[in-house]
Design a protein around this motif. Structure first.
Motif, PDB file in Angstrom:
ATOM      1  N   THR A 179       1.047  -1.174  -0.012  1.00  0.00           N
ATOM      2  CA  THR A 179      -0.033  -0.057   0.202  1.00  0.00           C
ATOM      3  C   THR A 179       0.863   1.235  -0.004  1.00  0.00           C
ATOM      4  N   VAL A 180       0.682   2.019  -1.124  1.00  0.00           N
ATOM      5  CA  VAL A 180       1.454   3.200  -0.980  1.00  0.00           C
ATOM      6  C   VAL A 180       0.636   4.589  -0.947  1.00  0.00           C
ATOM      7  N   THR A 181       1.152   5.346   0.008  1.00  0.00           N
ATOM      8  CA  THR A 181       0.321   6.662   0.501  1.00  0.00           C
ATOM      9  C   THR A 181       1.194   7.744   0.741  1.00  0.00           C
ATOM     10  N   ARG A 182       0.728   9.013   0.952  1.00  0.00           N
ATOM     11  CA  ARG A 182       1.444  10.091   0.996  1.00  0.00           C
ATOM     12  C   ARG A 182       0.904  10.890   2.344  1.00  0.00           C
ATOM     13  N   GLN A 183       1.729  11.702   2.710  1.00  0.00           N
ATOM     14  CA  GLN A 183       1.095  12.618   3.934  1.00  0.00           C
ATOM     15  C   GLN A 183       1.719  13.949   3.591  1.00  0.00           C
ATOM     16  N   PRO A 184       0.898  15.156   3.658  1.00  0.00           N
ATOM     17  CA  PRO A 184      -0.731  14.887   3.740  1.00  0.00           C
ATOM     18  C   PRO A 184      -1.231  14.567   2.217  1.00  0.00           C
ATOM     19  N   GLY A 185      -2.465  13.909   2.258  1.00  0.00           N
ATOM     20  CA  GLY A 185      -3.276  13.651   0.960  1.00  0.00           C
ATOM     21  C   GLY A 185      -3.328  12.191   0.573  1.00  0.00           C
ATOM     22  N   GLY A 186      -3.099  11.037   1.706  1.00  0.00           N
ATOM     23  CA  GLY A 186      -3.344   9.915   1.424  1.00  0.00           C
ATOM     24  C   GLY A 186      -4.587   9.336   1.497  1.00  0.00           C
ATOM     25  N   ARG A 238      -4.241  18.901   2.396  1.00  0.00           N
ATOM     26  CA  ARG A 238      -3.337  19.162   1.626  1.00  0.00           C
ATOM     27  C   ARG A 238      -3.377  20.408   0.738  1.00  0.00           C
ATOM     28  N   ASP A 239      -4.581  20.534  -0.030  1.00  0.00           N
ATOM     29  CA  ASP A 239      -4.974  21.729  -0.886  1.00  0.00           C
ATOM     30  C   ASP A 239      -4.810  22.978  -0.012  1.00  0.00           C
ATOM     31  N   LEU A 240      -5.434  22.838   1.240  1.00  0.00           N
ATOM     32  CA  LEU A 240      -5.770  24.108   2.129  1.00  0.00           C
ATOM     33  C   LEU A 240      -4.388  24.478   2.459  1.00  0.00           C
ATOM     34  N   VAL A 241      -3.677  23.474   3.016  1.00  0.00           N
ATOM     35  CA  VAL A 241      -2.263  24.172   3.794  1.00  0.00           C
ATOM     36  C   VAL A 241      -1.157  24.288   2.707  1.00  0.00           C
ATOM     37  N   LEU A 242      -1.203  23.463   1.593  1.00  0.00           N
ATOM     38  CA  LEU A 242       0.126  23.861   0.757  1.00  0.00           C
ATOM     39  C   LEU A 242      -0.241  24.678  -0.419  1.00  0.00           C
ATOM     40  N   HIS A 243      -1.389  24.792  -0.720  1.00  0.00           N
ATOM     41  CA  HIS A 243      -2.001  25.603  -1.983  1.00  0.00           C
ATOM     42  C   HIS A 243      -2.909  26.710  -1.535  1.00  0.00           C
ATOM     43  N   GLY A 244      -3.138  27.048  -0.464  1.00  0.00           N
ATOM     44  CA  GLY A 244      -4.183  27.956  -0.101  1.00  0.00           C
ATOM     45  C   GLY A 244      -3.410  29.224   0.410  1.00  0.00           C
ATOM     46  N   GLU A 245      -4.346  29.927   1.006  1.00  0.00           N
ATOM     47  CA  GLU A 245      -3.891  31.304   1.553  1.00  0.00           C
ATOM     48  C   GLU A 245      -2.834  31.045   2.622  1.00  0.00           C
ATOM     49  N   HIS A 246      -2.356  32.020   3.449  1.00  0.00           N
ATOM     50  CA  HIS A 246      -1.541  31.975   4.503  1.00  0.00           C
ATOM     51  C   HIS A 246      -2.414  31.352   5.552  1.00  0.00           C
TER      52      HIS A 246
END
Length: 205
Positions: free
Chosen positions: A36-43, A51-59
């Motif tokens: 099982t392959v996964t990632r954090q965040p986003g698994g 992931r979208d909120l923290v890495l690609h959103g606003e401050h």
């Protein structure tokens, strides 16, 4: 858990972790293991939203950032990692709790021990059987990433060097659980080092 095996890959942005995860997945599946392959965040679905909120959103305020990553880990472990381990899978994750300790504890200066304790509470003290640190300098990571950066990747080199130093310090403090590899080495060479370590642990089929 049962015959499950838990392996995490850590390191700076651009280190080549995902390449090593894929090489190890192929090698283990060739030996008959279910992986099982996964990632954090986003698994998980929730993890992808975080992931979208923290890495690609606003401050996001540093403490809020740490809590959001902890929430991702708590959900990820309960919903995906623990069931896979109980089913006897090998779980390979691109980042785990050490990233929180390094990025938020050291990089954001929130306190390594405080973030470690938060992360361990979130994952109910589940730690990998092996954590591979793929080590590269901040400058090399920036060169590899090119012009594409998320919120954390876009931080200055001193931020990333603090993270690198903390990864190496964690590994030095517990060499039985960590393997540090040179991220400048050829991917195949790094992969062979990982396999050699797993073989020495007696966990390869």
């Amino acid at each position: 858990m049962t015959d499950g095996l838990f392996i995490a890959f850590e390191g700076g942005d651009g280190a080549g972790k995902s390449t090593q995860v894929e090489l190890l997945r192929a090698a283990l599946e060739a030996r008959g293991r279910t992986v099982t392959v996964t990632r954090q965040p986003g698994g998980t679905r929730l993890g992808q939203q975080i992931r979208d909120l923290v890495l690609h959103g606003e401050h996001v305020a540093p403490r809020a950032e740490a809590l959001l990553f902890a929430a991702d880990k708590a959900h990820h472990v309960e919903e995906l990692i623990v069931p896979a381990l109980r089913a006897g899978h090998v779980v390979l994750t691109d980042r785990y709790t050490d990233s929180s300790v390094a990025y938020q504890g050291a990089g954001r200066s929130l306190g390594a021990q405080e973030i470690h304790d938060l992360a361990m509470w979130a994952v109910d003290d589940l730690v990998p059987d092996l954590t591979v640190i793929v080590d590269i300098s901040a400058a090399e990571g920036r060169r590899r990433r090119g012009e594409v950066h998320d919120r954390l990747e876009s931080e200055q080199d001193d931020f990333h060097e603090a993270i690198r130093a903390h990864f190496l310090a964690m590994a030095a403090g517990n060499p039985q659980r960590y393997l540090v590899v040179d991220g400048l080495a050829a991917p195949g060479e790094i992969h062979e080092q990982v396999l050699a370590r797993l073989d020495a642990m007696g966990v390869l089929p």
